[in-house]
Write a protein that holds these residues in place. Structure first.
Motif, PDB file in Angstrom:
ATOM      1  N   ARG A  70       0.618   4.215  -2.466  1.00 64.46           N
ATOM      2  CA  ARG A  70       0.437   5.771  -2.373  1.00 64.46           C
ATOM      3  C   ARG A  70       1.669   6.481  -2.390  1.00 64.46           C
ATOM      4  O   ARG A  70       1.187   7.729  -2.943  1.00 64.46           O
ATOM      5  CB  ARG A  70       0.353   5.293  -0.377  1.00 64.46           C
TER       6      ARG A  70
ATOM      7  N   ARG B 280       0.800  -1.355   0.132  1.00 66.25           N
ATOM      8  CA  ARG B 280      -0.593  -0.116   0.079  1.00 66.25           C
ATOM      9  C   ARG B 280       1.282   1.236   0.273  1.00 66.25           C
ATOM     10  O   ARG B 280       0.410   2.384  -0.621  1.00 66.25           O
ATOM     11  CB  ARG B 280      -0.876  -0.047   1.178  1.00 66.25           C
ATOM     12  N   TYR B 281       2.070   1.324   0.832  1.00 62.21           N
ATOM     13  CA  TYR B 281       2.689   2.231   0.403  1.00 62.21           C
ATOM     14  C   TYR B 281       3.548   2.643  -0.696  1.00 62.21           C
ATOM     15  O   TYR B 281       3.298   4.418  -1.470  1.00 62.21           O
ATOM     16  CB  TYR B 281       4.371   2.448   1.673  1.00 62.21           C
TER      17      TYR B 281
END
Length: 382
Positions: free
Chosen positions: A113, A109-110
């Motif tokens: 993002r 997810r990092y």
């Protein structure tokens, strides 16, 4: 106390403490220092690396010592994906299973993002397994990395890692597996598994918290997350934790757990719970599971209430992943397996180390019957 939460952590083994003790006391040198004290530390570090490499079926230069499984997962997922995209800007997707540990999921997810990657989530079946067909569906020319755990930390399901890794390898896509729960129970040989990166953690094996390692196949590009002095061949800077590396290596040499014996005790415990607790549901694969994990849902209860009652009776266990402590949300792993949220909130996990006995598990099964029955009676209107 009957401790049945070994998937969360294990006690440090005496042999491990004795092996690491000199490097916490008199042999305190920095392994990068060019004097006798530093060279002694460097020798110990090299020996620990060799032992760890043997356990992982790889070369010494392919072992990166880390602070644990979470850092190893972060380094693998972020480091490999970022390095691959730096070499080819079209490689901007990562594929993870729907039941990954947060260390892998949040790393992916990092990447989405902060770095604009797309994350492809591979579905699992009702047992928590990824099929070859499901993986093949998401792989493509833009996939930079695949990460699928070896064995699940909540329900114990074991993935067919070798077959899944072969699919990725045929397309030239690096494959990482989080083997934190598998270490000590399942083979870790990276060559046999066919993986390009593999993470382990010391405190699941009888080493202290704060020790871990990542196998990275020799030619696999990886972008370091920690920069500085260039330790660990430039892949993880910082003065090495020599005592932690020695502890991890020692724990790996001792981790020849009697898997068949523990698996037989696990099966007896599962049968006792399923027959003794009306409506109890086993979660995870019925046979392709860790010898050390038995997990259930108890519809009509609250998992947290059952835990409290079991602790009152001297049985220590968990409602799921210890890494999600403090959350009362239903397990994402169980939801991904198709379990309804109200049932998922009744989950309880029992996990064993190699010292567990048949008598302890008989007592625990009896305690489960009492605890679940008591919680249900309190929740049922009179």
């Amino acid at each position: 106390m009957i401790f049945l939460d070994a998937a969360a952590t294990t006690p440090v083994r005496r042999e491990v403490l004795e092996a690491m003790w000199p490097y916490l006391t008199g042999e305190f040198g920095n392994p990068s220092s060019h004097h006798g004290l530093g060279e002694a530390a460097a020798t110990a570090l090299a020996a620990a690396r060799a032992t760890t490499a043997k356990a992982m079926g790889c070369r010494t230069g392919e072992v990166v010592f880390t602070s644990g499984g979470t850092e190893a997962d972060n380094l693998a997922v972020k480091g490999i994906a970022l390095a691959r995209r730096a070499a080819d800007r079209h490689l901007d997707r990562v594929a993870i299973s729907a039941v990954e540990h947060p260390a892998v999921e949040e790393s992916a997810r990092y990447l989405a993002r902060v770095h604009g990657f797309a994350v492809d989530v591979i579905p699992v079946d009702q047992y928590g397994q990824v099929s070859e067909e499901a993986l093949a569906e998401v792989l493509g020319p833009r996939t930079a990395l695949v990460s699928i755990m070896y064995a699940n930390n909540e329900v114990g399901t074991v993935q067919p890692v070798a077959r899944l890794a072969a699919l990725a390898r045929a397309l030239g896509i690096p494959f990482h597996t989080d083997a934190v729960q598998a270490a000590g129970w399942l083979p870790l040989d990276a060559g046999t598994l066919g993986v390009d990166a593999l993470s382990i953690s010391g405190h699941k094996l009888g080493a202290p918290k704060g020790s871990g390692a990542l196998f990275v196949r020799g030619r696999t590009r990886i972008e370091p997350l920690v920069h500085g002095g260039g330790q660990e061949r430039g892949r993880r800077s910082g003065t090495e934790n020599v005592a932690g590396a020695v502890a991890l290596a020692t724990a790996l040499t001792l981790a020849r757990d009697p898997a068949e014996r523990v698996a037989a005790l696990r099966d007896e415990f599962i049968e006792a719970v399923l027959t003794g607790v009306p409506g109890a549901e086993l979660t995870g694969h019925p046979t392709e599971r860790l010898p050390s994990v038995a997990s259930f849902c108890f519809p009509g209860t609250s998992g947290e209430s059952v835990l409290l009652e079991l602790e009152r009776q001297g049985v220590i266990c968990s409602s799921g992943s210890a890494c999600a402590a403090g959350s009362d949300a239903p397990s994402a792993v169980l939801l991904a397996m198709g379990i309804e949220p109200e049932v998922a909130q009744t989950a309880v996990r029992f996990s064993f180390d190699s010292t567990v006995t048949a008598d302890e598990l008989r007592q625990a099964a009896a305690a489960v019957r009492t605890a679940v029955g008591g919680v249900r009676s309190l929740r049922t209107p009179s």
